[in-house]
Motif scaffolding. Sequence first.
Motif, PDB file in Angstrom:
ATOM      1  N   VAL A   4       0.821  -1.201   0.000  1.00  0.00           N
ATOM      2  CA  VAL A   4       0.000   0.000   0.000  1.00  0.00           C
ATOM      3  C   VAL A   4       0.859   1.257   0.000  1.00  0.00           C
ATOM      4  O   VAL A   4       0.748   2.106  -0.860  1.00  0.00           O
ATOM      5  CB  VAL A   4      -0.912   0.064   1.248  1.00  0.00           C
ATOM      6  N   PHE A   5       1.774   1.309   0.936  1.00  0.00           N
ATOM      7  CA  PHE A   5       2.418   2.591   1.145  1.00  0.00           C
ATOM      8  C   PHE A   5       3.913   2.385   1.339  1.00  0.00           C
ATOM      9  O   PHE A   5       4.341   1.736   2.272  1.00  0.00           O
ATOM     10  CB  PHE A   5       1.802   3.242   2.382  1.00  0.00           C
TER      11      PHE A   5
ATOM     12  N   SER B 276     -16.081  10.271   4.873  1.00  0.00           N
ATOM     13  CA  SER B 276     -15.009   9.709   5.693  1.00  0.00           C
ATOM     14  C   SER B 276     -14.384   8.518   4.976  1.00  0.00           C
ATOM     15  O   SER B 276     -15.062   7.749   4.309  1.00  0.00           O
ATOM     16  CB  SER B 276     -15.600   9.352   7.051  1.00  0.00           C
ATOM     17  N   SER B 277     -13.076   8.422   5.135  1.00  0.00           N
ATOM     18  CA  SER B 277     -12.356   7.396   4.382  1.00  0.00           C
ATOM     19  C   SER B 277     -11.976   6.224   5.271  1.00  0.00           C
ATOM     20  O   SER B 277     -11.650   6.385   6.437  1.00  0.00           O
ATOM     21  CB  SER B 277     -11.086   8.001   3.813  1.00  0.00           C
ATOM     22  N   LYS B 278     -12.023   5.046   4.688  1.00  0.00           N
ATOM     23  CA  LYS B 278     -11.541   3.867   5.403  1.00  0.00           C
ATOM     24  C   LYS B 278     -10.480   3.191   4.549  1.00  0.00           C
ATOM     25  O   LYS B 278     -10.164   2.029   4.736  1.00  0.00           O
ATOM     26  CB  LYS B 278     -12.701   2.877   5.630  1.00  0.00           C
ATOM     27  N   SER B 279      -9.947   3.915   3.608  1.00  0.00           N
ATOM     28  CA  SER B 279      -9.053   3.269   2.654  1.00  0.00           C
ATOM     29  C   SER B 279      -7.661   3.870   2.695  1.00  0.00           C
ATOM     30  O   SER B 279      -7.483   5.080   2.783  1.00  0.00           O
ATOM     31  CB  SER B 279      -9.623   3.421   1.243  1.00  0.00           C
ATOM     32  N   MET B 280      -6.671   3.001   2.584  1.00  0.00           N
ATOM     33  CA  MET B 280      -5.298   3.464   2.538  1.00  0.00           C
ATOM     34  C   MET B 280      -5.024   4.277   1.274  1.00  0.00           C
ATOM     35  O   MET B 280      -4.051   5.013   1.206  1.00  0.00           O
ATOM     36  CB  MET B 280      -4.338   2.271   2.594  1.00  0.00           C
TER      37      MET B 280
ATOM     38  N   TYR C 134      -4.611   7.801   2.043  1.00  0.00           N
ATOM     39  CA  TYR C 134      -3.662   8.066   3.117  1.00  0.00           C
ATOM     40  C   TYR C 134      -3.006   9.445   3.031  1.00  0.00           C
ATOM     41  O   TYR C 134      -2.891  10.155   4.011  1.00  0.00           O
ATOM     42  CB  TYR C 134      -2.585   6.981   3.101  1.00  0.00           C
TER      43      TYR C 134
END
Lengths: 643, 123
Positions: free
Chosen positions: A109-110, A276-280, A283
Amino acid sequence: MKKYILSLVLLGTLFVSISFISKTGSNDSSDYQSLYFNRVQEFKQKQKALFQLIDESDLSNEMQIEKIRGAIQQTRVQLKGVDFWMRYLEPISYKKINGPLPVEWETEVFEKHEAPYKREAAGLTLTYLYLEEEQIDKTELKRLIGESVVATNAYLADSITKHIRTYHHFYLCNRLYLLNLAAIYTTGFECPDTEQVLPELLRMLKDVDQLYAAYNKSFPETALNEEYLSLYKRTIEFVFNQSNDINTFDHFTFIQQYINPLYVLNQKMILEYNVSSKSMVDYSLNKNSTSIFDKDLYFAQNPKGIFSRVSDTVALKEINDLGKLLFYDPILSGNNLRSCASCHLPTQYFTDTTVQTALQFDRLNRLPRNTPSLINVRLNHLLMLDGAHITMQNQAKAVLINPIEMGSTEIEALRKVLNCKEYNTRFTKLLKYTPQETQITIDHLTSALTAYYTKFSNSYAPFDEAMIQKKAIDPVVQEGFNLFMSKAQCATCHFVPQFNGVKPPYVNSEFEVIGVPGDKQFAALSADKGRSTIYTSDEMHHAFRTGSIRNATYTKPYMHNGVFNNLTEVIEFYNNGGGVGRGLTVPNQTLSSDSLHLTPLEIKKIVVFIESLNENITFEKPPLQLPVSKDKMLLQRKVGGVY
Amino acid sequence: MYFRNICIVIVVVFISVLIVSSCVSQKKIEYVFPDAMAKPIQEEYYRLSEKGRVLYEINCASCHTKKVKGKMVIPDFTEEQMGAYSIRIANEIHEDKVSEARVSAEELNLITYFFTYKKKNKQ
């Protein structure tokens, strides 16, 4: 009587089945969730049909291969209907469906907090490219499509589809979609057949328009507003009225008049609807950014370091002032003769334009790499051209203790600094802002340094102003930008808006192998191994992080080793197909070795565009004097050092 | 009969919760280090955990430290719950309060040390 009951039962059954049918009927394309499921299923059917066709085809027959190409194209078009969701909801599976490169070293992901690993991509783009090979192996071809069919199943799993049931994902998908429209979709980044770029774009715009309508019907409380929808319709008209050739497509107007304003409206709705975000995926992206060209579009580095929570303006000023003193103070070097400003000249965009590479600590030899400008460093997740560091403060520390750069140690540097009464008193006063630390540490010093030099990274260039405020700009800049985004292929690596290697959703930096020579005669490839000195892998040999072209006019010489002296030389290098194009052996070059066929006039226009990215930075004069030390040896220090 | 038994269970549980919670005191944080960990390393982790505690107090306590039976209790979080950087998007408040601009990755690590070695609350 029996008959009566029987007909009643029959009638009842009929009623139930009718109501059931009508229920499924109303769930067709007008319903947002059904639209999602239908489109994913349709795409999967197309993929399966393509797999079947490959399986049945005779790959020695050109006619049949052509037929496969046609089927790939049809499947790609089908993908445009689901791309909006897929990229956002599950970016890793997406790489198996339409990955741009066969092998990528990437993190899950990051990149900042994970080691990269080798990932083999699959899918439509790679299948299309594979068909160009002389020897086509059916098993490999089937693998490329087979894996993409399997990857598509992820989008039917409950863990993914649950997001479709609320409105939150929609505005975040849409944000990513708009950013991709600005940075990727019009450049041919992942469409190997450049003739298809604009037809595919138009198809996607229209498919998303239907998707918008379905969304608004299903979520009337949090609907896209009229202003957005009408601008979106005009965007489609604009693309429709352009020619089908990406080399004549007006990328500038597309982003300035349509995509960026759409992004602005979408950002407003994100705030208005409390999305609202719940996802990477989200980020790094900033909910409060007000333009794609906002310097705070995404967050990559924390320039304030240990002082990150300081908001008091007096304290911030003090941190800045101390950082400035330290930046010019050779006390941080082992021999008290070198400062940060020795190589990063604040009068020259924090680089040194007079030398190819800077002197080593020994004052005899030269460093292997060109001094990078410190402007806009904060917009990179990974620092250094090989991505060795994840924070600016650690990067600063590394220079300090590097025996061939500043040749000091953390303990020594801290001791010497604190021996100066002025530094000691002033840093001690700041200790209350870092209650987790009971005494002054090296991190206090490096954080002051990074906070200081980063304040020069908040300025905008005329190009940004043209984009943000829809200001008029020199038509040559516009033509240069359009070339940059199309024929010259620059934008497939230098992404809008920072024109560095960070592409939407702005969580990773790209590394490229372009085959930079050791000297201007192209006698040999530069010996610098680049990224593979950090993570050993064949693919990463000689790979370097893509730099930004902002302020490039003032930051010569260019490339990791400073081999080129002006922008025309650099563009010529790309025009000739990089190192391979000039006869060097670079088996893993990621840049095409074909000529770009740019004319001298076109190169000139691109240079004019790059000049429009020179930021209006106000530089400062050096400090008049440095803090006095108890140590007599340290009283001789010169502001900025001597070499 | 059945009802009486349930009542007894409820009362017993209630009383034991009362007793346990009154024993919990957060005035001085105690740390528990594995026996196998060498003393100097324990001391180093103690130092880091204490930094983590201060950072917890600054960044997290206003929501997470709760009053239980008159006492302020710092909850327990496992390393897994801390979940590295995914904690930043765990909820809307975190999006702002635990953003990278406010709490660095290194600071998150320190807070994780704090929870790893902090003596667990009695259940």
